[in-house]
Design a protein around this motif. Structure first.
Motif, PDB file in Angstrom:
ATOM      1  N   GLN A   1       0.792  -1.224   0.000  1.00  0.00           N
ATOM      2  CA  GLN A   1       0.000   0.000   0.000  1.00  0.00           C
ATOM      3  C   GLN A   1       0.831   1.284   0.000  1.00  0.00           C
ATOM      4  O   GLN A   1       0.477   2.239  -0.659  1.00  0.00           O
ATOM      5  CB  GLN A   1      -0.949   0.003   1.200  1.00  0.00           C
ATOM      6  N   TRP A   2       1.921   1.327   0.733  1.00  0.00           N
ATOM      7  CA  TRP A   2       2.664   2.589   0.921  1.00  0.00           C
ATOM      8  C   TRP A   2       4.116   2.513   0.468  1.00  0.00           C
ATOM      9  O   TRP A   2       4.954   3.260   0.955  1.00  0.00           O
ATOM     10  CB  TRP A   2       2.599   3.002   2.400  1.00  0.00           C
ATOM     11  N   GLN A   3       4.419   1.652  -0.466  1.00  0.00           N
ATOM     12  CA  GLN A   3       5.804   1.425  -0.850  1.00  0.00           C
ATOM     13  C   GLN A   3       6.499   2.696  -1.355  1.00  0.00           C
ATOM     14  O   GLN A   3       7.588   3.040  -0.893  1.00  0.00           O
ATOM     15  CB  GLN A   3       5.898   0.326  -1.905  1.00  0.00           C
ATOM     16  N   GLU A   4       5.898   3.409  -2.274  1.00  0.00           N
ATOM     17  CA  GLU A   4       6.529   4.620  -2.822  1.00  0.00           C
ATOM     18  C   GLU A   4       6.740   5.670  -1.731  1.00  0.00           C
ATOM     19  O   GLU A   4       7.820   6.263  -1.618  1.00  0.00           O
ATOM     20  CB  GLU A   4       5.685   5.210  -3.955  1.00  0.00           C
ATOM     21  N   GLU A   5       5.729   5.879  -0.906  1.00  0.00           N
ATOM     22  CA  GLU A   5       5.828   6.871   0.162  1.00  0.00           C
ATOM     23  C   GLU A   5       6.929   6.495   1.161  1.00  0.00           C
ATOM     24  O   GLU A   5       7.720   7.347   1.576  1.00  0.00           O
ATOM     25  CB  GLU A   5       4.483   7.019   0.883  1.00  0.00           C
ATOM     26  N   MET A   6       6.981   5.213   1.522  1.00  0.00           N
ATOM     27  CA  MET A   6       7.990   4.759   2.473  1.00  0.00           C
ATOM     28  C   MET A   6       9.403   4.849   1.894  1.00  0.00           C
ATOM     29  O   MET A   6      10.347   5.185   2.598  1.00  0.00           O
ATOM     30  CB  MET A   6       7.690   3.340   2.952  1.00  0.00           C
ATOM     31  N   GLU A   7       9.548   4.567   0.615  1.00  0.00           N
ATOM     32  CA  GLU A   7      10.863   4.698  -0.020  1.00  0.00           C
ATOM     33  C   GLU A   7      11.319   6.153   0.005  1.00  0.00           C
ATOM     34  O   GLU A   7      12.494   6.441   0.281  1.00  0.00           O
ATOM     35  CB  GLU A   7      10.827   4.156  -1.448  1.00  0.00           C
ATOM     36  N   LEU A   8      10.409   7.075  -0.264  1.00  0.00           N
ATOM     37  CA  LEU A   8      10.748   8.500  -0.226  1.00  0.00           C
ATOM     38  C   LEU A   8      11.100   8.936   1.203  1.00  0.00           C
ATOM     39  O   LEU A   8      12.074   9.671   1.411  1.00  0.00           O
ATOM     40  CB  LEU A   8       9.587   9.342  -0.756  1.00  0.00           C
ATOM     41  N   LEU A   9      10.316   8.488   2.169  1.00  0.00           N
ATOM     42  CA  LEU A   9      10.594   8.840   3.560  1.00  0.00           C
ATOM     43  C   LEU A   9      11.930   8.253   4.017  1.00  0.00           C
ATOM     44  O   LEU A   9      12.711   8.918   4.695  1.00  0.00           O
ATOM     45  CB  LEU A   9       9.460   8.356   4.474  1.00  0.00           C
ATOM     46  N   ARG A  10      12.179   7.031   3.613  1.00  0.00           N
ATOM     47  CA  ARG A  10      13.447   6.395   3.984  1.00  0.00           C
ATOM     48  C   ARG A  10      14.633   7.177   3.418  1.00  0.00           C
ATOM     49  O   ARG A  10      15.640   7.373   4.095  1.00  0.00           O
ATOM     50  CB  ARG A  10      13.463   4.962   3.466  1.00  0.00           C
ATOM     51  N   GLU A  11      14.498   7.619   2.180  1.00  0.00           N
ATOM     52  CA  GLU A  11      15.561   8.411   1.557  1.00  0.00           C
ATOM     53  C   GLU A  11      15.849   9.670   2.379  1.00  0.00           C
ATOM     54  O   GLU A  11      16.998  10.016   2.640  1.00  0.00           O
ATOM     55  CB  GLU A  11      15.141   8.784   0.131  1.00  0.00           C
ATOM     56  N   VAL A  12      14.794  10.338   2.822  1.00  0.00           N
ATOM     57  CA  VAL A  12      14.954  11.533   3.652  1.00  0.00           C
ATOM     58  C   VAL A  12      15.638  11.164   4.970  1.00  0.00           C
ATOM     59  O   VAL A  12      16.583  11.822   5.407  1.00  0.00           O
ATOM     60  CB  VAL A  12      13.584  12.209   3.927  1.00  0.00           C
ATOM     61  N   LEU A  13      15.164  10.104   5.609  1.00  0.00           N
ATOM     62  CA  LEU A  13      15.694   9.689   6.912  1.00  0.00           C
ATOM     63  C   LEU A  13      17.164   9.273   6.828  1.00  0.00           C
ATOM     64  O   LEU A  13      17.955   9.587   7.713  1.00  0.00           O
ATOM     65  CB  LEU A  13      14.850   8.552   7.486  1.00  0.00           C
ATOM     66  N   LEU A  14      17.530   8.579   5.755  1.00  0.00           N
ATOM     67  CA  LEU A  14      18.908   8.124   5.603  1.00  0.00           C
ATOM     68  C   LEU A  14      19.873   9.265   5.291  1.00  0.00           C
ATOM     69  O   LEU A  14      21.083   9.104   5.423  1.00  0.00           O
ATOM     70  CB  LEU A  14      18.998   7.026   4.536  1.00  0.00           C
TER      71      LEU A  14
END
Length: 193
Positions: free
Chosen positions: A14-27
């Motif tokens: 359900q949230w793969q794209e959003e989580m990938e973007l958030l992860r990029e920010v967090l990393l």
């Protein structure tokens, strides 16, 4: 990058794209990626700062001590009526993440400052919520259920007691207990999947 976090995000339908973007920010911050409570968790100097969560209607960044943080953009949300400390930034699509891409690191820096300052949240006074008779009776009659309920964290126990007690009729309380049985046996709280 944590392998379990990678797998969690890649298998999230359900949230793969959003989580990938958030992860990029967090990393791209000073946080370390870990995997706790079956979710990607981000720490600083070994302290939990923020966790990536997926829900039915949104995905979110949950700041563990969000109540102590500044919120200049008015985007921190109290997660529920009984939540005292944590606060979320919620996202319903990738556009939301992109719009806050420069703001999120500011919130992360504030969360790190809060954690490193040693600030604590005063524990709320214990609720005088009494265990409903129906739950007491079920715990007395069913030892497997009792053991599973006693293994739950105190917060999960309180959440169930609150949920069961909020029903006005005994039949509804009994029904809620029966419907909650599988989650209790799995060690999950009433709002967990």
């Amino acid at each position: 990058m944590n392998k379990q976090a990678t797998q969690f995000i890649q298998t999230n339908d359900q949230w793969q794209e959003e989580m990938e973007l958030l992860r990029e920010v967090l990393l791209n911050t000073s946080l370390d990626e870990d995997f706790k409570w079956k979710k990607p968790c981000y720490t600083y100097d070994g302290q939990n700062i923020v966790i990536l969560q997926g829900f039915k209607n949104y995905c979110a960044l949950l700041f563990f001590k969000g109540v102590l943080m500044k919120d200049p953009n008015g985007i921190l949300v109290k997660t529920g009526p009984n939540t005292h400390v944590g606060r979320q930034i919620r996202f319903t699509n990738a556009k939301d993440v992109r719009q806050l891409k420069t703001v999120i690191p500011e919130y992360i820096q504030d969360a790190i400052k809060v954690e490193m300052s040693g600030m604590k949240v005063e524990a709320p006074k214990k609720s005088s919520q009494e265990m409903p008779t129906e739950l007491r009776q079920r715990l007395k009659e069913d030892s497997v259920f009792r053991v599973a309920f006693e293994k739950l964290t105190p917060g999960r126990q309180r959440a169930y007691i609150f949920y069961f007690s909020s029903a006005k009729q005994s039949g509804t309380r009994k029904s809620r207990i029966e419907k909650s049985l599988p989650k209790i046996l799995q060690g999950k709280g009433p709002n967990e999947r």
